[in-house]
Design a protein around this motif. Structure first.
Motif: not given
Length: 179
Positions: A58-62
């Motif tokens: 999720g952090h990488i997508v963000s």
């Protein structure tokens, strides 16, 4: 020196297991892959940081949406940079940080501090992790410096002391092939 180290070990033992269990309870439906102990170059702070595969994804997508992750190197940083980890902010290592801060030239004890952290992690039973749907053998444990060029050296040194050899070996190769 012995008094300080004994006090550090007592404080760390008293704080680690409850903080670990509190954190694992929050993430029991996710897959923990890293547990880091962050400090600074003066070794006067200590915090627990835990990350999961799900929170990393999720952090990488963000970060990609914000234009802050556009290379393999960025993704490796988000995977292993403990200041990017999502869990652990509620840990109670403040009493340990007060002890570290009150100790003169505490960084000269860094090897002993890492040895104590490793000893406590290694002595933590596998079933503590299993109660929360985790496997200790699947987690990379390491100490990191948040503000120092020696961070990678400390991480590499500490990962051997508290992580199963197969994961430690993969961790040591995390930057291989990055230009």
């Amino acid at each position: 020196m012995d008094r300080f180290l004994n006090e550090f070990e007592d404080h760390f033992r008293a704080g680690f297991l409850p903080d670990l269990e509190q954190t694992l309870a929050k993430v029991q439906h996710e897959k923990v892959y890293a547990c880091a102990f962050g400090t600074d170059s003066d070794w006067v702070t200590l915090f627990l940081a835990v990350n999961t595969e799900e929170s990393l994804a999720g952090h990488i997508v963000s970060m990609k949406e914000q234009g802050l992750c556009d290379s393999e190197e960025d993704e490796i940083y988000y995977r292993w940079g403990c200041s990017e980890y999502r869990y652990g902010e509620d840990t109670h290592f403040n009493h340990i940080s007060r002890l570290l801060y009150a100790t003169e030239e505490v960084q000269k004890y860094k090897d002993e501090i890492m040895r104590i952290i490793s000893k406590v992690v290694n002595e933590t039973a596998d079933d503590v992790f299993a109660r929360y749907g985790q496997a200790k053998a699947d987690i990379t444990f390491f100490v990191s410096l948040t503000d120092d060029d020696l961070a990678e050296e400390i991480e590499n040194q500490s990962v051997h002391q508290m992580t199963v050899p197969s994961l430690a070996s993969k961790f040591l190769k995390r930057y291989d092939g990055i230009s």
